[in-house]
Design a protein around this motif. Structure first.
Motif, mmCIF file in Angstrom:
data_model
loop_
_atom_site.group_PDB
_atom_site.id
_atom_site.type_symbol
_atom_site.label_atom_id
_atom_site.label_comp_id
_atom_site.label_asym_id
_atom_site.label_seq_id
_atom_site.Cartn_x
_atom_site.Cartn_y
_atom_site.Cartn_z
ATOM 1 N N TYR A 128 9.921 7.293 -9.170
ATOM 2 C CA TYR A 128 10.118 6.413 -8.023
ATOM 3 C C TYR A 128 10.846 5.149 -8.481
ATOM 4 C CZ TYR A 128 6.787 8.977 -5.012
ATOM 5 O OH TYR A 128 6.147 9.914 -4.244
ATOM 6 N N GLN A 129 11.822 4.729 -7.697
ATOM 7 C CA GLN A 129 12.661 3.600 -8.078
ATOM 8 C C GLN A 129 12.064 2.266 -7.613
ATOM 9 O OE1 GLN A 129 16.017 4.247 -9.875
ATOM 10 N NE2 GLN A 129 14.354 5.698 -10.271
ATOM 11 N N ARG A 130 12.187 1.256 -8.478
ATOM 12 C CA ARG A 130 11.837 -0.140 -8.169
ATOM 13 C C ARG A 130 10.406 -0.264 -7.620
ATOM 14 N NH1 ARG A 130 15.935 -3.876 -7.951
ATOM 15 N NH2 ARG A 130 14.982 -4.960 -6.169
ATOM 16 N N GLN A 131 9.490 0.444 -8.246
ATOM 17 C CA GLN A 131 8.096 0.391 -7.785
ATOM 18 C C GLN A 131 7.503 -1.004 -7.921
ATOM 19 O OE1 GLN A 131 5.016 3.477 -8.027
ATOM 20 N NE2 GLN A 131 6.336 4.418 -9.564
ATOM 21 N N GLN A 132 7.791 -1.668 -9.029
ATOM 22 C CA GLN A 132 7.230 -3.009 -9.221
ATOM 23 C C GLN A 132 7.785 -3.980 -8.184
ATOM 24 O OE1 GLN A 132 8.223 -3.034 -13.622
ATOM 25 N NE2 GLN A 132 6.237 -4.053 -13.692
ATOM 26 N N GLN A 133 9.066 -3.835 -7.874
ATOM 27 C CA GLN A 133 9.650 -4.697 -6.850
ATOM 28 C C GLN A 133 9.010 -4.414 -5.486
ATOM 29 O OE1 GLN A 133 11.308 -3.110 -9.207
ATOM 30 N NE2 GLN A 133 12.949 -4.390 -10.052
ATOM 31 N N CYS A 134 8.816 -3.146 -5.163
ATOM 32 C CA CYS A 134 8.178 -2.799 -3.886
ATOM 33 C C CYS A 134 6.784 -3.418 -3.788
ATOM 34 C CB CYS A 134 8.090 -1.282 -3.728
ATOM 35 S SG CYS A 134 9.682 -0.455 -3.451
ATOM 36 N N GLU A 135 6.073 -3.440 -4.909
ATOM 37 C CA GLU A 135 4.732 -4.037 -4.937
ATOM 38 C C GLU A 135 4.807 -5.528 -4.599
ATOM 39 O OE1 GLU A 135 0.591 -3.610 -5.589
ATOM 40 O OE2 GLU A 135 1.964 -2.031 -6.250
ATOM 41 N N VAL A 136 5.717 -6.242 -5.243
ATOM 42 C CA VAL A 136 5.872 -7.676 -4.985
ATOM 43 C C VAL A 136 6.310 -7.912 -3.536
ATOM 44 C CG1 VAL A 136 7.198 -9.739 -5.602
ATOM 45 C CG2 VAL A 136 6.366 -8.204 -7.399
ATOM 46 N N GLU A 137 7.104 -7.003 -3.001
ATOM 47 C CA GLU A 137 7.634 -7.145 -1.640
ATOM 48 C C GLU A 137 6.630 -6.737 -0.561
ATOM 49 O OE1 GLU A 137 12.133 -6.116 -3.297
ATOM 50 O OE2 GLU A 137 10.825 -4.555 -2.476
ATOM 51 N N GLY A 138 5.436 -6.319 -0.972
ATOM 52 C CA GLY A 138 4.391 -5.974 -0.010
ATOM 53 C C GLY A 138 4.466 -4.566 0.526
ATOM 54 N N LEU A 139 5.231 -3.694 -0.152
ATOM 55 C CA LEU A 139 5.384 -2.311 0.295
ATOM 56 C C LEU A 139 5.140 -1.361 -0.881
ATOM 57 C CD1 LEU A 139 8.643 -2.829 2.407
ATOM 58 C CD2 LEU A 139 6.333 -2.508 3.315
ATOM 59 N N PRO A 140 3.916 -1.342 -1.420
ATOM 60 C CA PRO A 140 3.631 -0.527 -2.605
ATOM 61 C C PRO A 140 3.644 0.962 -2.279
ATOM 62 C CG PRO A 140 1.604 -1.414 -1.706
ATOM 63 C CD PRO A 140 2.729 -2.049 -0.926
ATOM 64 N N VAL A 141 3.654 1.781 -3.309
ATOM 65 C CA VAL A 141 3.735 3.223 -3.112
ATOM 66 C C VAL A 141 2.487 3.767 -2.414
ATOM 67 C CG1 VAL A 141 2.719 3.941 -5.316
ATOM 68 C CG2 VAL A 141 4.510 5.349 -4.249
ATOM 69 N N ASP A 142 1.363 3.064 -2.522
ATOM 70 C CA ASP A 142 0.146 3.495 -1.818
ATOM 71 C C ASP A 142 -0.051 2.713 -0.518
ATOM 72 O OD1 ASP A 142 -0.470 1.066 -2.945
ATOM 73 O OD2 ASP A 142 -2.324 1.728 -3.919
ATOM 74 N N LEU A 143 1.046 2.309 0.090
ATOM 75 C CA LEU A 143 1.033 1.508 1.317
ATOM 76 C C LEU A 143 0.167 2.125 2.408
ATOM 77 C CD1 LEU A 143 2.346 -0.802 3.085
ATOM 78 C CD2 LEU A 143 4.146 0.863 3.628
ATOM 79 N N TYR A 144 0.202 3.454 2.524
ATOM 80 C CA TYR A 144 -0.487 4.125 3.627
ATOM 81 C C TYR A 144 -1.901 4.576 3.267
ATOM 82 C CZ TYR A 144 4.093 4.169 5.839
ATOM 83 O OH TYR A 144 5.297 3.790 6.397
ATOM 84 N N GLU A 145 -2.373 4.202 2.094
ATOM 85 C CA GLU A 145 -3.728 4.587 1.712
ATOM 86 C C GLU A 145 -4.757 3.661 2.360
ATOM 87 O OE1 GLU A 145 -4.412 7.512 -0.170
ATOM 88 O OE2 GLU A 145 -2.381 7.600 0.656
ATOM 89 N N ALA A 146 -5.998 4.107 2.387
ATOM 90 C CA ALA A 146 -7.076 3.355 3.040
ATOM 91 C C ALA A 146 -7.179 1.955 2.454
ATOM 92 C CB ALA A 146 -8.401 4.097 2.868
ATOM 93 N N GLY A 147 -7.352 0.982 3.326
ATOM 94 C CA GLY A 147 -7.532 -0.394 2.893
ATOM 95 C C GLY A 147 -6.249 -1.155 2.702
ATOM 96 N N LYS A 148 -5.097 -0.464 2.838
ATOM 97 C CA LYS A 148 -3.817 -1.152 2.658
ATOM 98 C C LYS A 148 -3.318 -1.717 3.983
ATOM 99 C CE LYS A 148 -3.094 -0.494 -1.751
ATOM 100 N NZ LYS A 148 -2.840 -1.584 -2.706
#
Length: 676
Positions: free
Chosen positions: A656-676
């Motif tokens: 997956y590309q730019r995962q760390q950036q997505c995390e900082v941007e508020g859109l992590p790879v587990d965005l749709y998991e419970a509690g997100k």
């Protein structure tokens, strides 16, 4: 009772009209449109008969003749690959028999008592959609259930049936239903009008047409599953406000001749005419989405007569078309109508992209667009607002400063505010292919202004909660130094971040959760590292174009440039020639072959990796070489690292590309998991 084959032969003997046998249009497509004139195509009639009857079938069915030995010898290499792939080692020629043995053509005299398929000439040489065709090269398909007939034509690469009305021609803001006609004869030799949108006066509200491209026609009127091809249904993009299934960027001739599939392109209602929803009325939105479902129903009931398999339908869309695919994955009426899905450059996340993946209620849509439409139309305060709106000219509605362009939760076609990637009972459980361009978001962003700073640039593309963290993190969000142009380098940064928050992060999160909850049985992901921008969508030019140099005046792909939204389309459909554009270098052609072979493989097998046997029989040596060097395209898998194919020459595998950036941007790879 006499058998049907006996009756067919009897009909030939007495000069009666003969039903067309199953027919394949054979063309060895190397995707080099500048080389098309050096290759012939042929018609293979899959009905064994005597040589005399074979010649008559060529003449009566297609106004063609049996191929002569000199004609066959002029296409020896092509015919070896074609006849080997189609499993037809022996065919009738005009002056004997042609056999394929040990990878070579063998010519011999006619043998008494032989019963073989016919190899007919195919004399139409037009290979591009804008080239004139032989008006006598028409072919009629008959639906034996409805008794409807469709007369199309052929060019060098495909049979083409254009402008087929798939619906009941609904009124304004009425939902479409399947065309109920019976015993109708349709002229399918020209595209139907496109749906109303800004621009040309040639648009129409009566616009629900589709187009079929195929290389295989079953026997006339036959209902059979034998030899039916997997079917690709293309849903065009255009922000839900523009576009057409008649756009020659998506012409299906190359896809069907090289990829051995059937392709369908569709129109659907757009803008306010396709997506208006008004609270408290019977205008409940999603008319354009419902049109797409009606088109899929037409495919289910008709495509077998055009050589397509209704049980193997892949829906494919890009941009708003990918937004449509995402919505169709969630739509209860659509789920049984397709078996796989491709979503290219699907939007989501923040800003402009949000509503493509998270849907308004009807009331929210009214606040965002519907109220403005009512006011601009002069219908506010009218006793019957709906009647007032129905009287407004269509061109007025689609040219207003605010138009309705949103998928909404209407309770039938869309029942939740987003695709459920955690509950397999609420989403189509089909294999999927997702992906983005490396700088997909660049055309959606303003170019940097003079004196603009890095913090200002980041603030322009990120919501306020994430601006400070991104600005402070220079290691994750540096200004690229790939060029000597400081403004372009800064725009490169905003393009990367814009791609994250409008495209990449949400799509990676979608696939991650859907796989981990068993919603998708399998998925593949890609990122284009090479692109060829469509001239009609070249915002912020020339940032999305390979720089032109004296050595390479058409563009030097070795130099830095942004790989932008829609820069993948020419490769996926092999249609540079349709826009009269040159291959910039030899790698453009190899890349086109690779991408089409990946995409058509996914349509055929729901796996983008074409089988070695298929590639070898087809003679696709360039793709064989690239895949041998780069290895297989691995499925995404369930881990948080994922697996992504970086599409270039050669392609390579990554995570997956730019995962760390997505995390900082508020859109992590587990965005749709419970509690997100």
């Amino acid at each position: 009772m006499k058998s049907s084959s006996f009756l067919a032969v009897l009909g030939l003997c007495v000069g009666a009209a003969v039903a067309r046998p199953a027919t394949d249009l054979l063309f060895q497509n190397n995707l080099n449109y500048t080389d098309d004139a050096n290759h012939n195509s042929f018609l293979l009639l899959d009905q064994r008969s005597t040589q005399a009857l074979a010649a008559q079938a060529c003449r009566d069915g297609f106004s063609e003749t049996l191929v002569s030995t000199p004609q066959a010898k002029s296409s020896m290499s092509d015919l070896v690959s074609l006849l080997t792939y189609y499993g037809t080692p022996s065919v009738w020629l005009a002056d004997g028999i042609l056999e394929v043995r040990d990878g070579k053509l063998k010519f011999g005299p006619a043998k008494k008592g032989s019963s073989l398929p016919a190899l007919c000439t195919q004399s139409t040489k037009a290979s591009l959609s804008f080239q004139p065709v032989n008006q006598s090269a028409t072919t009629t398909v008959r639906n034996s259930a409805t008794k409807n007939t469709f007369t199309g034509y052929r060019n060098l690469k495909s049979f083409r049936f254009l402008g087929i009305p798939y619906s009941n021609s609904p009124g304004r803001w009425e939902y479409s239903s399947l065309n109920p006609s019976r015993n109708q004869a349709y002229n399918a030799t020209a595209f139907g009008p496109s749906c109303f949108q800004t621009g040309s006066s040639k648009y129409s509200e009566d616009c629900l047409f589709l187009n079929v491209f195929t290389s295989h026609l079953p026997a006339d009127g036959a209902r059979t599953t034998r030899q039916l091809k997997p079917t690709l249904v293309w849903i065009h993009g255009g922000a839900f406000t523009g576009g057409s299934g008649a756009d020659n960027t998506f012409d299906g001739a190359n896809m069907v001749s090289r990829g051995d599939v059937v392709q369908v392109t569709i129109n659907y209602r757009l803008s306010t005419l396709g997506f208006l929803a008004l609270p408290g009325t019977n205008i409940t939105g999603n008319y354009g989405l419902a049109d797409q479902i009606t088109a899929l129903e037409w495919v289910k009931h008709n495509i077998e007569y055009f050589g397509g398999d209704p049980s193997r339908v892949t829906i494919y869309g890009q941009s708003a078309g990918a937004g449509s695919v995402r919505a169709l994955l969630a739509s209860p009426p659509a789920r049984s109508l397709f078996s796989a899905a491709i979503a290219g450059s699907n939007l989501g996340g923040y800003d402009y992209g949000t509503t493509y993946s998270k849907y308004y209620t009807i009331e929210q849509e009214y606040q965002a667009a519907g109220m403005a439409v009512v006011n601009a139309s002069g219908c506010d305060g009218q006793a019957d607002v709906v009647a007032c709106l129905r009287a407004v000219p269509p061109s007025t509605l689609v040219n207003q400063s605010t138009v309705a362009r949103f998928v909404v939760v209407d309770g039938k076609y869309i029942v939740a505010d987003q695709l459920d990637v955690r509950d397999r009972s609420k989403t189509a459980n089909v294999p999927t292919l997702w992906g983005v361009m490396a700088e997909d978001g660049a055309p959606f962003l303003p170019y940097v202004t003079a004196g603009e700073t890095r913090p200002q640039a980041l603030q322009s593309v990120l919501p306020s909660p994430y601006q400070q963290a991104a600005t402070a993190n220079t290691s994750l969000f540096p200004i690229p130094s790939s060029t000597t142009n400081s403004s372009l380098n800064l725009f490169n940064l905003t393009a990367q971040v814009g791609t994250d928050v409008i495209f990449r992060c949400v799509d990676q999160a979608t696939v991650y959760s859907a796989l981990n909850h068993g919603v998708f049985p399998n998925a593949w992901f890609y990122q284009f590292e090479r692109s060829y921008q469509t001239p009609g969508f070249d915002v912020n030019a020339p940032t999305c174009d390979a720089p032109k140099t004296k050595e390479r005046p058409n563009g030097d792909t070795r130099l830095p440039y942004l790989r932008c939204h829609s820069g993948d389309l020419y490769y996926e459909f092999g249609t540079l020639g349709e826009s009269r554009l040159p291959y910039r270098d030899a790698l453009d052609l190899d890349f086109t072959r690779l991408i089409m072979d990946y995409w058509s493989s996914f349509v055929r097998s729901h796996d983008p990796n074409p089988s070695a046997d298929y590639l070898e029989k087809r003679g696709y040596v360039q793709t064989i070489d690239l895949i041998r060097k780069s290895g297989q395209w691995r499925p995404v898998g369930k881990s948080k690292q994922g697996s992504v194919r970086l599409l270039d020459v050669p392609p390579r595998q990554s995570t997956y590309q730019r995962q760390q950036q997505c995390e900082v941007e508020g859109l992590p790879v587990d965005l749709y998991e419970a509690g997100k």
